[in-house]
Write a protein that holds these residues in place. Structure first.
Motif, short mmCIF file in Angstrom:
data_model
loop_
_atom_site.label_atom_id
_atom_site.label_comp_id
_atom_site.label_asym_id
_atom_site.label_seq_id
_atom_site.Cartn_x
_atom_site.Cartn_y
_atom_site.Cartn_z
N SER A 143 0.81 -1.22 0.00
CA SER A 143 0.00 0.00 0.00
C SER A 143 0.84 1.27 0.00
CB SER A 143 -0.92 0.01 1.22
OG SER A 143 -0.17 0.12 2.42
N GLY A 144 2.06 1.19 0.53
CA GLY A 144 2.87 2.39 0.70
C GLY A 144 2.49 3.20 1.92
N ALA A 145 1.57 2.68 2.73
CA ALA A 145 1.14 3.37 3.94
C ALA A 145 1.89 2.82 5.15
CB ALA A 145 -0.36 3.21 4.15
N ARG A 146 1.98 3.63 6.18
CA ARG A 146 2.54 3.18 7.45
C ARG A 146 1.39 2.64 8.29
NH1 ARG A 146 4.92 6.80 12.33
NH2 ARG A 146 6.16 5.20 13.40
N VAL A 147 1.48 1.40 8.72
CA VAL A 147 0.41 0.75 9.47
C VAL A 147 0.95 0.31 10.82
CG1 VAL A 147 -1.30 -1.11 9.50
CG2 VAL A 147 -0.64 -0.06 7.32
N LEU A 148 0.37 0.84 11.89
CA LEU A 148 0.76 0.49 13.26
C LEU A 148 -0.45 -0.06 14.00
CD1 LEU A 148 2.88 3.66 14.17
CD2 LEU A 148 3.73 1.43 13.38
N ILE A 149 -0.21 -1.02 14.89
CA ILE A 149 -1.28 -1.65 15.65
C ILE A 149 -0.97 -1.50 17.13
CG2 ILE A 149 -2.52 -3.81 16.11
CD1 ILE A 149 -1.83 -4.65 13.25
N SER A 150 -1.95 -1.04 17.90
CA SER A 150 -1.74 -0.83 19.34
C SER A 150 -1.46 -2.15 20.03
CB SER A 150 -2.96 -0.14 19.95
OG SER A 150 -4.10 -0.97 19.86
N ASP A 151 -0.91 -2.08 21.25
CA ASP A 151 -0.48 -3.29 21.95
C ASP A 151 -1.67 -4.17 22.29
OD1 ASP A 151 -1.55 -2.82 24.73
OD2 ASP A 151 -0.29 -1.04 24.58
N GLY A 152 -1.37 -5.42 22.61
CA GLY A 152 -2.41 -6.43 22.79
C GLY A 152 -2.88 -6.61 24.20
N SER A 153 -2.71 -5.63 25.08
CA SER A 153 -3.10 -5.79 26.48
C SER A 153 -4.57 -5.44 26.72
CB SER A 153 -2.21 -4.90 27.36
OG SER A 153 -2.35 -3.53 27.01
N THR A 154 -5.29 -5.00 25.69
CA THR A 154 -6.69 -4.63 25.84
C THR A 154 -7.55 -5.38 24.82
OG1 THR A 154 -6.44 -2.76 24.31
CG2 THR A 154 -6.10 -2.31 26.65
N PRO A 155 -8.84 -5.60 25.11
CA PRO A 155 -9.72 -6.29 24.16
C PRO A 155 -9.91 -5.49 22.88
CG PRO A 155 -10.68 -6.31 26.35
CD PRO A 155 -9.52 -5.37 26.41
N GLU A 156 -9.85 -4.18 22.97
CA GLU A 156 -9.97 -3.34 21.78
C GLU A 156 -8.59 -2.91 21.32
OE1 GLU A 156 -14.26 -1.14 22.29
OE2 GLU A 156 -12.55 -0.29 23.35
N ARG A 157 -8.39 -2.94 20.01
CA ARG A 157 -7.11 -2.55 19.43
C ARG A 157 -7.36 -1.47 18.39
NH1 ARG A 157 -3.90 -7.30 19.76
NH2 ARG A 157 -2.11 -6.11 18.99
N ILE A 158 -6.40 -0.59 18.22
CA ILE A 158 -6.52 0.47 17.23
C ILE A 158 -5.44 0.29 16.17
CG2 ILE A 158 -6.31 2.96 16.82
CD1 ILE A 158 -7.55 3.43 19.54
N VAL A 159 -5.87 0.28 14.92
CA VAL A 159 -4.95 0.26 13.78
C VAL A 159 -4.81 1.68 13.27
CG1 VAL A 159 -4.57 -0.55 11.43
CG2 VAL A 159 -5.48 -2.11 13.14
N THR A 160 -3.59 2.17 13.25
CA THR A 160 -3.29 3.53 12.78
C THR A 160 -2.64 3.45 11.41
OG1 THR A 160 -2.96 4.25 15.07
CG2 THR A 160 -2.10 5.68 13.34
N ILE A 161 -3.23 4.15 10.45
CA ILE A 161 -2.73 4.13 9.07
C ILE A 161 -2.34 5.55 8.67
CG2 ILE A 161 -3.21 3.44 6.69
CD1 ILE A 161 -5.52 1.74 7.75
N THR A 162 -1.12 5.71 8.21
CA THR A 162 -0.62 7.03 7.79
C THR A 162 -0.14 6.95 6.35
OG1 THR A 162 0.08 7.56 10.04
CG2 THR A 162 1.05 8.87 8.27
N GLY A 163 -0.54 7.92 5.54
CA GLY A 163 -0.11 7.96 4.15
C GLY A 163 -0.99 8.89 3.34
N THR A 164 -0.85 8.84 2.03
CA THR A 164 -1.72 9.60 1.16
C THR A 164 -3.10 8.94 1.13
OG1 THR A 164 -1.14 8.32 -0.80
CG2 THR A 164 0.24 10.24 -0.29
N THR A 165 -4.08 9.64 0.59
CA THR A 165 -5.42 9.06 0.52
C THR A 165 -5.43 7.77 -0.30
OG1 THR A 165 -5.85 10.59 -1.33
CG2 THR A 165 -6.69 11.21 0.84
N ASN A 166 -4.64 7.72 -1.37
CA ASN A 166 -4.56 6.50 -2.18
C ASN A 166 -3.94 5.35 -1.41
OD1 ASN A 166 -5.75 7.47 -4.58
ND2 ASN A 166 -3.83 8.40 -5.24
N ALA A 167 -2.89 5.65 -0.65
CA ALA A 167 -2.21 4.61 0.14
C ALA A 167 -3.13 4.09 1.24
CB ALA A 167 -0.92 5.17 0.74
N ILE A 168 -3.87 4.99 1.88
CA ILE A 168 -4.79 4.58 2.93
C ILE A 168 -5.92 3.73 2.35
CG2 ILE A 168 -6.55 5.46 4.53
CD1 ILE A 168 -4.65 7.81 5.10
N CYS A 169 -6.42 4.12 1.18
CA CYS A 169 -7.47 3.35 0.50
C CYS A 169 -7.00 1.92 0.23
CB CYS A 169 -7.84 4.06 -0.81
SG CYS A 169 -9.08 3.20 -1.81
#
Length: 256
Positions: free
Chosen positions: A55-81
């Motif tokens: 994708s060319g995007a930067r993808v980070l995933i929050s730590d696994g100590s909680t039932p809910e996790r957040i995926v953070t995606i950084t990049g251009t709109t095309n990369a995020i898509c």
């Protein structure tokens, strides 16, 4: 969705709106239930690495100590898509394994974007015109939560559809957010906070396949409400007494 925008890269048209986001980086956040995240990460992080590369995007995933996790995606709109589409495919694989040999139609996926409340009005538009336009052009269903997430100034924007329609909808939402940056400082939702509670409980859907809210069944019986989960003890006793009386009466009629 917590948006970070490189203002110097934006080009503006004569009417003041941005018309070229090809070189603009922004950050979006998507809320997961923890059980789907493993298929996005992959063994040794191999899957998420491939998503980044493709994708060319930067993808980070929050730590696994909680039932809910957040995926953070950084990049251009095309990369995020592209990244959201690849993530959707991994989530589909997870549910296919869960369902085994099921050959019936697939239930739609749901992505839950975390968006600053000050930007949600722009996604909805005057009289709902913008959100209707996004629905019709992307083919995905999109809904903005009315309440803020616990201890934050953010709300959930739920997008439901196929991987393709969801990614197109995310693309359009990104452009709306770039056109209309947050009006004030944002307090981001943090599932690691002990006082946050569970955002997903308030929405009634898992990250991926839609599920039935058991509290809605209780509400239908008059025992509580689907929105609050509150149980009405008097209502529960009355319903319980009626069911026991009815069952006993039926049993006596069969015995006689």
């Amino acid at each position: 969705m917590y948006v970070k925008v490189k203002m110097e890269n934006m080009q503006q048209s004569s009417n003041g709106s941005f018309n070229d986001y090809n070189d603009v980086n922004l950050t979006i956040r998507i809320l997961f239930h923890g059980r789907e995240v493993g298929n996005v990460i992959g063994k040794g992080g191999e899957t998420v690495k491939n998503i980044r590369d493709q994708s060319g995007a930067r993808v980070l995933i929050s730590d696994g100590s909680t039932p809910e996790r957040i995926v953070t995606i950084t990049g251009t709109t095309n990369a995020i898509c592209k990244a959201t589409e690849l993530i959707g495919l991994r989530v589909e694989e997870f549910f296919e394994r869960q369902n085994g040999d099921w050959n019936g139609p697939k239930a739609p996926l749901t992505f839950k974007l975390i968006v600053p409340a000050s930007q949600c009005g722009f996604i909805i538009g005057k009289g709902g015109c913008k959100i209707k336009e996004i629905r019709e052009s992307s083919g995905a269903a999109i809904q903005v939560a009315s309440d803020m997430l616990p201890n934050s100034t953010e709300r959930l924007v739920s997008i439901t559809g196929t991987t393709g329609t969801i990614s197109q909808c995310v693309y359009q939402v990104c452009n709306v957010l770039l056109d209309s940056p947050p009006r004030s400082a944002t307090i981001p939702y943090d599932p690691r906070s002990k006082t946050s509670g569970f955002a997903s409980n308030a929405v009634g859907n898992d990250f991926g396949r839609q599920r039935t809210n058991p509290l809605a069944s209780l509400a239908a019986l008059g025992l509580g409400t689907a929105s609050t989960g509150g149980i009405n003890p008097a209502g529960m006793y009355k319903k319980y007494f009626f069911l026991v009386f009815y069952s006993s009466k039926k049993a006596r009629s069969y015995n006689n």
